[in-house]
Design a protein around this motif. Structure first.
Motif, PDB file in Angstrom:
ATOM      1  N   SER A   5      10.092   8.610   9.432  1.00 47.31           N
ATOM      2  CA  SER A   5       9.358   7.923   8.369  1.00 47.31           C
ATOM      3  C   SER A   5       8.054   7.313   8.862  1.00 47.31           C
ATOM      4  N   GLN A   6       8.083   6.743  10.059  1.00 50.29           N
ATOM      5  CA  GLN A   6       6.877   6.077  10.555  1.00 50.29           C
ATOM      6  C   GLN A   6       5.744   7.089  10.752  1.00 50.29           C
ATOM      7  N   TYR A   7       6.097   8.283  11.187  1.00 50.10           N
ATOM      8  CA  TYR A   7       5.063   9.306  11.362  1.00 50.10           C
ATOM      9  C   TYR A   7       4.697   9.968  10.030  1.00 50.10           C
ATOM     10  N   TYR A   8       5.663  10.080   9.141  1.00 45.43           N
ATOM     11  CA  TYR A   8       5.379  10.639   7.822  1.00 45.43           C
ATOM     12  C   TYR A   8       4.355   9.762   7.101  1.00 45.43           C
ATOM     13  N   ALA A   9       4.465   8.447   7.295  1.00 45.80           N
ATOM     14  CA  ALA A   9       3.576   7.501   6.617  1.00 45.80           C
ATOM     15  C   ALA A   9       2.132   7.610   7.089  1.00 45.80           C
ATOM     16  N   PHE A  10       1.878   8.331   8.178  1.00 45.41           N
ATOM     17  CA  PHE A  10       0.496   8.551   8.614  1.00 45.41           C
ATOM     18  C   PHE A  10      -0.323   9.264   7.535  1.00 45.41           C
ATOM     19  N   LYS A  11       0.337  10.114   6.759  1.00 44.30           N
ATOM     20  CA  LYS A  11      -0.379  10.902   5.758  1.00 44.30           C
ATOM     21  C   LYS A  11      -1.052  10.022   4.700  1.00 44.30           C
ATOM     22  N   TYR A  12      -0.561   8.776   4.568  1.00 46.04           N
ATOM     23  CA  TYR A  12      -1.125   7.884   3.552  1.00 46.04           C
ATOM     24  C   TYR A  12      -2.409   7.189   4.023  1.00 46.04           C
ATOM     25  N   LEU A  13      -2.713   7.305   5.306  1.00 41.75           N
ATOM     26  CA  LEU A  13      -3.930   6.692   5.846  1.00 41.75           C
ATOM     27  C   LEU A  13      -5.101   7.659   5.685  1.00 41.75           C
ATOM     28  N   ASP A  44      -8.225   7.216   5.269  1.00 42.25           N
ATOM     29  CA  ASP A  44      -9.507   6.862   5.877  1.00 42.25           C
ATOM     30  C   ASP A  44      -9.543   7.108   7.382  1.00 42.25           C
ATOM     31  N   ILE A  45      -8.441   7.583   7.935  1.00 40.37           N
ATOM     32  CA  ILE A  45      -8.386   7.846   9.373  1.00 40.37           C
ATOM     33  C   ILE A  45      -8.187   9.342   9.597  1.00 40.37           C
ATOM     34  N   ASP A  46      -8.883   9.882  10.557  1.00 40.34           N
ATOM     35  CA  ASP A  46      -8.795  11.304  10.892  1.00 40.34           C
ATOM     36  C   ASP A  46      -7.330  11.654  11.181  1.00 40.34           C
ATOM     37  N   GLN A  47      -6.781  12.574  10.389  1.00 41.58           N
ATOM     38  CA  GLN A  47      -5.377  12.937  10.544  1.00 41.58           C
ATOM     39  C   GLN A  47      -5.093  13.602  11.891  1.00 41.58           C
ATOM     40  N   ASP A  48      -6.090  14.261  12.471  1.00 41.64           N
ATOM     41  CA  ASP A  48      -5.907  14.852  13.801  1.00 41.64           C
ATOM     42  C   ASP A  48      -5.694  13.768  14.854  1.00 41.64           C
ATOM     43  N   VAL A  49      -6.407  12.667  14.713  1.00 39.63           N
ATOM     44  CA  VAL A  49      -6.244  11.547  15.645  1.00 39.63           C
ATOM     45  C   VAL A  49      -4.844  10.953  15.509  1.00 39.63           C
ATOM     46  N   LEU A  50      -4.378  10.804  14.290  1.00 39.76           N
ATOM     47  CA  LEU A  50      -3.030  10.276  14.055  1.00 39.76           C
ATOM     48  C   LEU A  50      -1.974  11.232  14.601  1.00 39.76           C
ATOM     49  N   GLU A  51      -2.207  12.514  14.427  1.00 41.83           N
ATOM     50  CA  GLU A  51      -1.282  13.508  14.967  1.00 41.83           C
ATOM     51  C   GLU A  51      -1.248  13.430  16.491  1.00 41.83           C
ATOM     52  N   MET A  52      -2.391  13.176  17.093  1.00 44.97           N
ATOM     53  CA  MET A  52      -2.457  13.064  18.554  1.00 44.97           C
ATOM     54  C   MET A  52      -1.670  11.852  19.042  1.00 44.97           C
ATOM     55  N   ILE A  53      -1.785  10.750  18.319  1.00 48.18           N
ATOM     56  CA  ILE A  53      -1.010   9.550  18.661  1.00 48.18           C
ATOM     57  C   ILE A  53       0.484   9.872  18.629  1.00 48.18           C
ATOM     58  N   LYS A  54       0.893  10.542  17.583  1.00 44.87           N
ATOM     59  CA  LYS A  54       2.299  10.934  17.421  1.00 44.87           C
ATOM     60  C   LYS A  54       2.755  11.841  18.560  1.00 44.87           C
ATOM     61  N   LEU A  55       1.990  12.881  18.858  1.00 44.45           N
ATOM     62  CA  LEU A  55       2.377  13.836  19.897  1.00 44.45           C
ATOM     63  C   LEU A  55       2.456  13.166  21.261  1.00 44.45           C
ATOM     64  N   TYR A  82       0.830  -1.206   0.000  1.00 45.67           N
ATOM     65  CA  TYR A  82       0.000   0.000   0.000  1.00 45.67           C
ATOM     66  C   TYR A  82       0.869   1.262   0.000  1.00 45.67           C
ATOM     67  N   ILE A  83       1.936   1.245   0.791  1.00 49.54           N
ATOM     68  CA  ILE A  83       2.802   2.423   0.911  1.00 49.54           C
ATOM     69  C   ILE A  83       3.700   2.588  -0.315  1.00 49.54           C
ATOM     70  N   ARG A  84       4.205   1.490  -0.845  1.00 56.36           N
ATOM     71  CA  ARG A  84       5.247   1.524  -1.882  1.00 56.36           C
ATOM     72  C   ARG A  84       4.930   2.435  -3.072  1.00 56.36           C
ATOM     73  N   PRO A  85       3.772   2.333  -3.715  1.00 57.37           N
ATOM     74  CA  PRO A  85       3.535   3.192  -4.887  1.00 57.37           C
ATOM     75  C   PRO A  85       3.392   4.674  -4.540  1.00 57.37           C
ATOM     76  N   LYS A  86       3.168   4.981  -3.282  1.00 53.92           N
ATOM     77  CA  LYS A  86       2.997   6.372  -2.869  1.00 53.92           C
ATOM     78  C   LYS A  86       4.336   7.078  -2.653  1.00 53.92           C
ATOM     79  N   LEU A  87       5.404   6.301  -2.605  1.00 52.79           N
ATOM     80  CA  LEU A  87       6.718   6.870  -2.335  1.00 52.79           C
ATOM     81  C   LEU A  87       7.202   7.784  -3.452  1.00 52.79           C
TER      82      LEU A  87
END
Length: 588
Positions: free
Chosen positions: A454-462, A464-475, A346-351
Motif C-alpha cells: 500500500s505504501q508504494y501503491y500510494a506513490f501514484k497519487y503524488l 507533482d513528483i516524477d514517478q520515475d524518482v518515486l519508483e527508484m526510491i521503492k526499488l 489527500y489520499i482518502r478520496p482517491k481510494l
C-alpha cells in the motif's frame, strides 16, 4: 458436493435422492458445528486474556463473552506450570478441530479451515519439548520490555471500572515480569539466551531515569482526566496508579536492567544456528513470518533473485531518466503536506477508484508517547481498534522523525493509514468473516505485506513528483531489504558471524562504517525473522498481482483485485491465492 446424473429407474432415483439428502444433512450439520467451533474459539480467546478482550471488545457481553471469567492481569505467566496448562488447553482445541473433514465444509469455511490449520501446524511444532526455552522474550525491537510502555500509554479507558482494572494491570507488571526474568535466567543456565543485552538495558535505564515523571504515567493520568469523574475520585485513582507505577512498574524495569548486566557474558551474540536445534527452530519462525510453506532455502533464493531484479530495474531507470540518480544519492523529493492529517485527507478520496468500498474510515491522529518516541525510532503505528468500536480509528505518529513533508513520512502514513493498516482493518471489520478471523487469525506476512504494498501503491497519487524518482526510491529500498533478509537467514540458519555478515554486504555493494554494520548485525541477531513479514509479504502480493495481470490483460481492474486480496482477512497466502483465483475466473 458432486452432482448425480439422472437415472430412469424410479426406485434407484428414490434411493439416490435419499442417499444424497442424508449426505447433505450430515454435511450441513458438520458445517454448523464448524461455525460454532470457530465462534467458540473466539469467545474462549477473549475470556482467557484480559488485555486481548479489552483491546478487541468494548461490550464483551454482546459477543457472548463472560467477563466474570476473565482475570484482570497481563496474561499467562512464563513458568512451566502455566505454560503446561496453556498447552493442554490448546491441545483440546486442536483435537476438536481435527474432527472436522475439510471436504465436508463450504468453500468459505474451507478457507477458514486452512487458516486455522496453518496456524495450528506451526504452533504444534514450536511447542515441541526440544524447543523449550528457545523463545527470546527480550528482543530489542519487539520484546516485552518494549511492548508494555506502548500498551499502557495507549490504554483506552471507557468507564470507571476500566480505571480500577488499569491499576491492577500496572500492579501486575512486576509479578508478570518476575516470571519472564526467571525464564531468562533458566535460558542462561541452558545456554539458550540470545538478545542484544546492551540495547535492552539502555531502553530500561531510560524508563528508570524518567521515574515518577515518566510520560507513560502522564499518558495514563490524561486518560483518567478524560473520563471527567468527580475530583475526589480522580485524585484517588491517580494516587493509586502512581503507587502501582512506583512499586511495580519501575522496580520491574530495574530488575530487567540488572538482569541484562548479569547475563551479558553468558549471552549468545550470534544466531539461532549456534543452538542444537536452532536451525530447525528458526525455520519454523520463518514459516510463521512469511505466511506460506516456502522453505528457508526458497526464501533465500527468492530474496537473492529479487535483489538482482531490483538492481537491474534501477539500471534501466537510470538509463531512461538521469534524475533518478538523485534518489540513489539521498537527495529525496519532498511533498507540500504540512500535517499528517493533510496526507490522509489527500489520499482518502482517491481510494474509491482503486479499492473496495469501506463505510467507516473516521480517524484521529495522536502523537506517540514522548519517551517511546525518543527511544524507539518508530515513525508511526496504527492502534488496532475494537470490533464494536464507536470511536475513530487511531494513528499514532512520531513528531521526532523529521519534517512532515518528507517522502518517508508520506509513505509511512500510507503504510499505517490509507490504504494500509487502517483501511485493511476497516474493510475486514465490515466484512462477513467470523470474529475469530478478525481477531485471532494471524498472518503477519499478510498484514505487513499489504501495508508495504500500500505504501508504494500510494506513490501514484503524488502527481507533482516524477514517478520515475518515486519508483527508484521503492526499488532502492526493496533491494536493501532483500539483502537484509538474506543476511537474517545467514545469521540464524547458516551461522554467519560478524565478519561473514560484513563481507556479504560489502560484496553486494551495500557498504557502511563498522559501527553501522555492528548495529545492523545486532538488530538482526536479536530479532530473528523480524523483517520477513514486510518484504517477503510484499513480494508475495506483487508476484500475485503480476501473474493476475498476465492472465487477465485488459480485464484486470485494481479495485476488483484489491477486493480479492482483502476478503481473506489475515490469512496464509494459499487462502489469498484461492480468492484471487476466483476473481480471475469471474473476470474472464
Amino acid at each position: 458436493m458432486s452432482k448425480f446424473k439422472k437415472i430412469s429407474s424410479l426406485v434407484l432415483a428414490a434411493l439416490i435422492v435419499f442417499s444424497t439428502a442424508g449426505c447433505s444433512t450430515n454435511h450441513e450439520e458438520e458445517q454448523k458445528e464448524f461455525d460454532a467451533f470457530i465462534e467458540k474459539e473466539f469467545v474462549e480467546a477473549m475470556e482467557s486474556d484480559y488485555t486481548t478482550m479489552h483491546v478487541y471488545l468494548e461490550q464483551p457481553e454482546k459477543y457472548g463473552v463472560d467477563k466474570t471469567k476473565v482475570e484482570v492481569n497481563l496474561g499467562t505467566r512464563v513458568d512451566e506450570e502455566s505454560q503446561k496448562e496453556a498447552l493442554e488447553n490448546a491441545k483440546k482445541s486442536w483435537d476438536a478441530f481435527e474432527k472436522f473433514k475439510r471436504s465436508h465444509l463450504t468453500d468459505e469455511q474451507q478457507k477458514i479451515y486452512d487458516t486455522y490449520a496453518y496456524q495450528e501446524e506451526i504452533d504444534k511444532a514450536l511447542n515441541d519439548e526440544k524447543f523449550d526455552y528457545y523463545q527470546q522474550l527480550f528482543g530489542s525491537m519487539t520484546g516485552i520490555h518494549y511492548q508494555l510502555p506502548t500498551l499502557f500509554s495507549d490504554w483506552t479507558l471507557r468507564d470507571e471500572q476500566d480505571v480500577k482494572d488499569l491499576i491492577l494491570l500496572v500492579k501486575d507488571v512486576k509479578p508478570y515480569m518476575d516470571s519472564i526474568i526467571q525464564y531468562t535466567r533458566t535460558q542462561v543456565e541452558k545456554g539458550l539466551l540470545m538478545t542484544d543485552t546492551e540495547d535492552v538495558k539502555e531502553y530500561c535505564d531510560n524508563i528508570i531515569k524518567a521515574g515518577e515523571n515518566s510520560s507513560i504515567l502522564t499518558s495514563m493520568n490524561t486518560s483518567i482526566d478524560a473520563l471527567k469523574l468527580d475530583d475526589q475520585k480522580t485524585s484517588q485513582y491517580k494516587k493509586e496508579l502512581k503507587d502501582a507505577f512506583t512499586s511495580s512498574f519501575l522496580p520491574a524495569y530495574k530488575e530487567i536492567s540488572e538482569l541484562m548486566k548479569d547475563v551479558k557474558k553468558a549471552n549468545n551474540n550470534e544466531g539461532y544456528a549456534k543452538f542444537e536445534n536452532g536451525k530447525e527452530y528458526y525455520a519454523l519462525l520463518l514459516k510463521a513470518s512469511i505466511g506460506s510453506d516456502k522453505s528457508v532455502e526458497d526464501v533465500k533464493k527468492m530474496m537473492s533473485s529479487d535483489f538482482d531484479e531490483q538492481l537491474d530495474n534501477m539500471r534501466k531507470l537510470m538509463m531512461k531518466n538521469s534524475k533518478v540518480l538523485e534518489a540513489v544519492m539521498g537527495d529525496l523529493p519532498t511533498t507540500s503536506f504540512k500535517s499528517y492529517k493533510e496526507i490522509l485527507d489527500y489520499i482518502r478520496p482517491k481510494l474509491a477508484d482503486d479499492f473496495p468500498e469501506v463505510k467507516d474510515l473516521d480517524y484521529e491522529i495522536e502523537p506517540i508517547n514522548e519517551e517511546i518516541a525518543s527511544s524507539s525510532g518508530v515513525a508511526a503505528y496504527f492502534n488496532i481498534p475494537p470490533l464494536d468500536g464507536t470511536t475513530p480509528k487511531q494513528l499514532r505518529v512520531n513528531p521526532k522523525t523529521g519534517d512532515v513533508n518528507t517522502i518517508n513520512n508520506y509513505y509511512t502514513v500510507a503504510h499505517e493509514g490509507f490504504p494500509g493498516h487502517m483501511f485493511q482493518y476497516a474493510y475486514m471489520y465490515e466484512s462477513s468473516l467470523p470474529n475469530w478471523c478478525k481477531t485471532m487469525a494471524s498472518s503477519s506476512a499478510y498484514t505487513e505485506g499489504w501495508a508495504v504494498y500500500s505504501q508504494y501503491y500510494a506513490f501514484k497519487y503524488l502527481k507533482d513528483i516524477d514517478q520515475d524518482v518515486l519508483e527508484m526510491i521503492k526499488l532502492n529500498e526493496l533491494a536493501s531489504y532483500s539483502a537484509v533478509i538474506v543476511a537474517d537467514i545467514g545469521i540464524h540458519y547458516e551461522g554467519w558471524d560478524f565478519k561473514q555478515f560484513s563481507d556479504y554486504f560489502n560484496s553486494m555493494g551495500l557498504t557502511a562504517d563498522e559501527d553501522g554494520m555492528k548495529k545492523q548485525y545486532a538488530q538482526l541477531q536479536a530479532n530473528p525473522a523480524a523483517f520477513e513479514p514486510y518484504y517477503v509479504g510484499y513480494k508475495e502480493f506483487s508476484t500475485i498481482k503480476e501473474k493476475t495481470q498476465e492472465k487477465l490483460g485488459d480485464k484486470f481492474k485494481d479495485k476488483d483485485f484489491h477486493e480479492a486480496l482483502l476478503k481473506s482477512g489475515s490469512a496464509p497466502f494459499s487462502v489469498v491465492q484461492s480468492n484471487v483465483d476466483e476473481y480471475i475466473k469471474n473476470a474472464k
